[in-house]
Design a protein around this motif. Sequence first.
Motif, PDB file in Angstrom:
ATOM      1  N   HIS A 102       0.819  -1.207   0.000  1.00  0.00           N
ATOM      2  CA  HIS A 102       0.000   0.000   0.000  1.00  0.00           C
ATOM      3  C   HIS A 102       0.856   1.261   0.000  1.00  0.00           C
ATOM      4  O   HIS A 102       0.537   2.251  -0.683  1.00  0.00           O
ATOM      5  N   GLU A 103       1.973   1.236   0.717  1.00  0.00           N
ATOM      6  CA  GLU A 103       2.831   2.412   0.832  1.00  0.00           C
ATOM      7  C   GLU A 103       3.919   2.475  -0.224  1.00  0.00           C
ATOM      8  O   GLU A 103       4.713   3.416  -0.267  1.00  0.00           O
ATOM      9  N   GLY A 104       3.975   1.463  -1.093  1.00  0.00           N
ATOM     10  CA  GLY A 104       4.971   1.472  -2.153  1.00  0.00           C
ATOM     11  C   GLY A 104       6.387   1.222  -1.682  1.00  0.00           C
ATOM     12  O   GLY A 104       7.344   1.690  -2.307  1.00  0.00           O
ATOM     13  N   LEU A 105       6.541   0.473  -0.578  1.00  0.00           N
ATOM     14  CA  LEU A 105       7.876   0.192  -0.050  1.00  0.00           C
ATOM     15  C   LEU A 105       8.537  -0.937  -0.826  1.00  0.00           C
ATOM     16  O   LEU A 105       7.871  -1.779  -1.437  1.00  0.00           O
ATOM     17  N   GLN A 106       9.853  -0.981  -0.786  1.00  0.00           N
ATOM     18  CA  GLN A 106      10.617  -2.035  -1.436  1.00  0.00           C
ATOM     19  C   GLN A 106      10.853  -3.194  -0.460  1.00  0.00           C
ATOM     20  O   GLN A 106      10.769  -3.025   0.756  1.00  0.00           O
ATOM     21  N   PRO A 107      11.141  -4.391  -0.968  1.00  0.00           N
ATOM     22  CA  PRO A 107      11.368  -5.547  -0.083  1.00  0.00           C
ATOM     23  C   PRO A 107      12.512  -5.315   0.899  1.00  0.00           C
ATOM     24  O   PRO A 107      13.442  -4.566   0.627  1.00  0.00           O
ATOM     25  N   GLY A 108      12.395  -5.995   2.047  1.00  0.00           N
ATOM     26  CA  GLY A 108      13.437  -5.897   3.068  1.00  0.00           C
ATOM     27  C   GLY A 108      13.136  -4.843   4.117  1.00  0.00           C
ATOM     28  O   GLY A 108      13.974  -4.004   4.436  1.00  0.00           O
ATOM     29  N   LEU A 109      11.926  -4.892   4.670  1.00  0.00           N
ATOM     30  CA  LEU A 109      11.518  -3.878   5.649  1.00  0.00           C
ATOM     31  C   LEU A 109      12.285  -4.006   6.948  1.00  0.00           C
ATOM     32  O   LEU A 109      12.613  -3.003   7.591  1.00  0.00           O
ATOM     33  N   MET A 110      12.601  -5.230   7.385  1.00  0.00           N
ATOM     34  CA  MET A 110      13.217  -5.428   8.694  1.00  0.00           C
ATOM     35  C   MET A 110      14.079  -6.672   8.698  1.00  0.00           C
ATOM     36  O   MET A 110      13.988  -7.519   7.791  1.00  0.00           O
ATOM     37  N   THR A 111      14.901  -6.782   9.710  1.00  0.00           N
ATOM     38  CA  THR A 111      15.736  -7.971   9.891  1.00  0.00           C
ATOM     39  C   THR A 111      14.918  -9.073  10.558  1.00  0.00           C
ATOM     40  O   THR A 111      13.852  -8.801  11.148  1.00  0.00           O
ATOM     41  N   PRO A 112      15.391 -10.321  10.511  1.00  0.00           N
ATOM     42  CA  PRO A 112      14.679 -11.385  11.221  1.00  0.00           C
ATOM     43  C   PRO A 112      14.536 -11.086  12.707  1.00  0.00           C
ATOM     44  O   PRO A 112      13.498 -11.391  13.307  1.00  0.00           O
ATOM     45  N   GLU A 113      15.554 -10.499  13.287  1.00  0.00           N
ATOM     46  CA  GLU A 113      15.497 -10.178  14.720  1.00  0.00           C
ATOM     47  C   GLU A 113      14.409  -9.148  15.009  1.00  0.00           C
ATOM     48  O   GLU A 113      13.669  -9.263  16.000  1.00  0.00           O
ATOM     49  N   GLU A 114      14.291  -8.147  14.143  1.00  0.00           N
ATOM     50  CA  GLU A 114      13.245  -7.134  14.325  1.00  0.00           C
ATOM     51  C   GLU A 114      11.855  -7.756  14.141  1.00  0.00           C
ATOM     52  O   GLU A 114      10.917  -7.393  14.854  1.00  0.00           O
ATOM     53  N   PHE A 115      11.742  -8.678  13.193  1.00  0.00           N
ATOM     54  CA  PHE A 115      10.442  -9.329  12.995  1.00  0.00           C
ATOM     55  C   PHE A 115      10.049 -10.136  14.223  1.00  0.00           C
ATOM     56  O   PHE A 115       8.898 -10.057  14.693  1.00  0.00           O
ATOM     57  N   LEU A 116      10.963 -10.943  14.740  1.00  0.00           N
ATOM     58  CA  LEU A 116      10.651 -11.759  15.921  1.00  0.00           C
ATOM     59  C   LEU A 116      10.309 -10.895  17.115  1.00  0.00           C
ATOM     60  O   LEU A 116       9.423 -11.235  17.901  1.00  0.00           O
ATOM     61  N   ALA A 117      10.979  -9.763  17.244  1.00  0.00           N
ATOM     62  CA  ALA A 117      10.657  -8.857  18.337  1.00  0.00           C
ATOM     63  C   ALA A 117       9.258  -8.282  18.168  1.00  0.00           C
ATOM     64  O   ALA A 117       8.523  -8.071  19.147  1.00  0.00           O
ATOM     65  N   ALA A 118       8.863  -8.023  16.919  1.00  0.00           N
ATOM     66  CA  ALA A 118       7.541  -7.447  16.649  1.00  0.00           C
ATOM     67  C   ALA A 118       6.420  -8.423  16.958  1.00  0.00           C
ATOM     68  O   ALA A 118       5.277  -8.017  17.156  1.00  0.00           O
ATOM     69  N   LEU A 119       6.737  -9.733  17.003  1.00  0.00           N
ATOM     70  CA  LEU A 119       5.704 -10.710  17.358  1.00  0.00           C
ATOM     71  C   LEU A 119       5.192 -10.508  18.783  1.00  0.00           C
ATOM     72  O   LEU A 119       4.067 -10.883  19.106  1.00  0.00           O
ATOM     73  N   ASP A 120       5.998  -9.896  19.610  1.00  0.00           N
ATOM     74  CA  ASP A 120       5.617  -9.668  21.005  1.00  0.00           C
ATOM     75  C   ASP A 120       4.963  -8.320  21.226  1.00  0.00           C
ATOM     76  O   ASP A 120       4.636  -7.957  22.357  1.00  0.00           O
ATOM     77  N   GLY A 121       4.808  -7.556  20.157  1.00  0.00           N
ATOM     78  CA  GLY A 121       4.197  -6.254  20.294  1.00  0.00           C
ATOM     79  C   GLY A 121       3.556  -5.822  18.992  1.00  0.00           C
ATOM     80  O   GLY A 121       3.445  -6.619  18.052  1.00  0.00           O
ATOM     81  N   PRO A 122       3.141  -4.576  18.877  1.00  0.00           N
ATOM     82  CA  PRO A 122       2.531  -4.105  17.633  1.00  0.00           C
ATOM     83  C   PRO A 122       3.545  -4.069  16.507  1.00  0.00           C
ATOM     84  O   PRO A 122       4.744  -3.887  16.729  1.00  0.00           O
ATOM     85  N   ALA A 123       3.068  -4.276  15.286  1.00  0.00           N
ATOM     86  CA  ALA A 123       3.959  -4.191  14.126  1.00  0.00           C
ATOM     87  C   ALA A 123       4.500  -2.774  14.008  1.00  0.00           C
ATOM     88  O   ALA A 123       3.802  -1.794  14.281  1.00  0.00           O
ATOM     89  N   PRO A 124       5.756  -2.616  13.630  1.00  0.00           N
ATOM     90  CA  PRO A 124       6.334  -1.268  13.475  1.00  0.00           C
ATOM     91  C   PRO A 124       5.513  -0.428  12.532  1.00  0.00           C
ATOM     92  O   PRO A 124       5.052  -0.887  11.490  1.00  0.00           O
ATOM     93  N   GLY A 125       5.338   0.839  12.873  1.00  0.00           N
ATOM     94  CA  GLY A 125       4.555   1.727  12.036  1.00  0.00           C
ATOM     95  C   GLY A 125       5.395   2.429  11.003  1.00  0.00           C
ATOM     96  O   GLY A 125       6.592   2.273  10.939  1.00  0.00           O
TER      97      GLY A 125
END
Length: 317
Positions: free
Chosen positions: A294-317
């Motif tokens: 929707h925002e026209g971003l390119q692949p590779g928004l976050m690292t695996p570590e950032e993704f796993l951390a986001a599982l415990d909280g809201p997705a990064p805005g």
Amino acid sequence: MVYGAGAVGGVIGARLFQQGHDVTLIARGAQYEAVRDRGLRLDTPEESVTLPVPVVDRPSKVTFQPDDVVLLAMKTQDTLPALAELAAVAPPYIVVACAQNGVENERLALRRFARVYGICVLLPSAFSEPGVVEAYLAPQTGSLDVGRYPAGTDGPAESLAAAFAGATFASKARPDIMRYKYGKLVSNLNNAVEVVIGPGEQGADIERLAREEGEACLRAAGIDAAAGVAIVSRIRPIRGRERGGGSSYQSLRRGTGSIETDYLNGEIVLLGREHGVPTPVNDLLRRLANRMAHEGLQPGLMTPEEFLAALDGPAPG
């Protein structure tokens, strides 16, 4: 008719046309104009050929015959409007075959057409520029098993399988085609991983977690999923260029504004909610991939570590 002449549809249409089949592509925008004006160029590890495949820009430009077959090859989010256009002009008895990922397209088609077939697509391909499609497997171009939906085989299924097999694809008519499409669904959960994390081994742990959720949901739903089929081919570069990511990755790179994630990872989320199976990994992948498209971003928004951390909280805005 091949309705949706991008990477998958363009390659299938080109291979069938090469073997003398009466093929018409239905394409849109720049792809329609390029194929109309210059033909469709098919690049593979073994050849580059431009084919004068007939093309139209909408189903209403086609004169339908009783034995016509329409191969749907658009992304699932585009299937409903495509079917509405098709049903407005095509007879209800034509064969409609879904050469698409996911398991929703056949149900959508069956609401409008009586003879619907599923095609389990294994076809690493790319739509690099208008008028050009790339197929990276050789010597076989891919695998296109086919069966009637919801189950069974018949004359059209056998004929389609024979046509595909004669056009450099591995293909069998299978009475349990949806078992194979559910198996392919689980493998396609990695599409969103390539979008959010990026392609390659860096997302392997996230892919494993997404698959485990998917397999748990299928078990809870009592859905039997078949393992993938083997073909006598390997992915090879085209003119020294390796294939990038899969279809969702390519959608994001092209900035199409939409992505198929709701019908891949979202299918698992749906099953999980229906059968009480937690699906946090697939739900987060779905939400992030949709936002990126929707925002026209390119692949590779976050690292695996950032993704796993986001599982415990809201997705990064």
